[in-house]
Write an enzyme that holds these catalytic residues in place. Structure first.
Site, PDB file in Angstrom:
ATOM      1  N   GLY A  55       1.012  -0.746   0.265  1.00 48.87           N
ATOM      2  CA  GLY A  55       0.106  -0.148   0.486  1.00 48.87           C
ATOM      3  C   GLY A  55       0.926   1.124  -0.045  1.00 48.87           C
ATOM      4  O   GLY A  55       2.194   1.515  -0.417  1.00 48.87           O
ATOM      5  N   CYS A  56       0.407   2.357   1.145  1.00 53.70           N
ATOM      6  CA  CYS A  56       1.001   3.541   1.545  1.00 53.70           C
ATOM      7  C   CYS A  56       2.478   3.024   0.836  1.00 53.70           C
ATOM      8  O   CYS A  56       2.728   2.580   2.031  1.00 53.70           O
ATOM      9  CB  CYS A  56       0.421   4.041   1.578  1.00 53.70           C
ATOM     10  SG  CYS A  56       1.122   6.207   2.023  1.00 53.70           S
TER      11      CYS A  56
END
Length: 214
Positions: A35-36
């Protein structure tokens, strides 16, 4: 130190106490997508034996992609992090175990509030040893959760560094414009991470085995 904080340290220590078999032959870098990339970088730079982590893009077909290209879609790239570590202190298997317990490996559509292909989870291996370590960590995580993990284990492709402003974003002191007003990068990162629900979901899945949840 609170009881919860002690439990988190114990969980981290337990994972790092796994045998260091064949560690010396392991590569000094691993690449993961969780993800991020700000969050993955922030998490793993806390791990004893990790020398540093950098944010970037990998797994796609576009050379030297930009953040806008990757998040818009169509490049095939993941937001990813290259983690450099001291093989005498921590092994790829230990890092992969920590990785699985820092994400939602049941989600095939992104991570937390970030949706789309660039936010999917993955592990990118560079040799047979990393592949075996990643597969063993994945099997252990599936057993712990009692559910099928969708995180793929893929051969590494070129890794492209993300733009300078993404590196160490979580501790930056530059001021940025956000919906909360003009604040520092580090404050923006904290608000983003909480608002995205990352730690809440990881804690829901992994409980006290989640090594980075405060």
């Amino acid at each position: 130190m609170s009881r919860l904080a002690r439990l988190h340290l114990i969980a981290l220590a337990a994972l790092l106490a796994l045998p260091l078999t064949a560690m010396r032959a392991a590569a000094d870098d691993i690449i993961v997508a969780g993800g991020c990339f700000w969050c993955v970088e922030a998490d793993f730079e806390k791990v004893p034996g990790v020398r540093g982590a950098v944010s970037g893009y990998t797994g796609g077909k576009t050379a030297n992609p930009t953040y806008k290209q990757v998040t818009r879609g169509g490049t095939g790239h993941y937001e990813a992090v290259k983690i450099t570590f001291d093989g005498g202190r921590v092994s790829p298997r230990q890092l992969y175990d920590l990785f699985f317990r820092s994400v939602d490996p049941l989600d095939a559509g992104g991570q937390f509030c970030d949706r789309g292909d660039s936010y999917r989870t993955a592990i990118f291996y560079t040799d047979a040893g990393q592949k075996a370590a990643a597969e063993a960590a994945k099997a252990a995580a599936e057993k712990a959760l009692g559910q099928k993990i969708v995180t793929p284990i893929l051969p590494a492709k070129p890794f492209y560094l993300a733009e300078d402003y993404h590196q160490d974003y979580y501790k930056g002191d530059s001021r940025v414009v956000t919906r909360f007003g003009i604040i520092t990068q580090s404050d923006a990162y904290k608000r983003y991470r909480k608002g995205c629900g990352r730690d809440a979901r990881v804690k829901q899945l992994w409980g006290n085995a989640a090594p980075f949840v405060n």
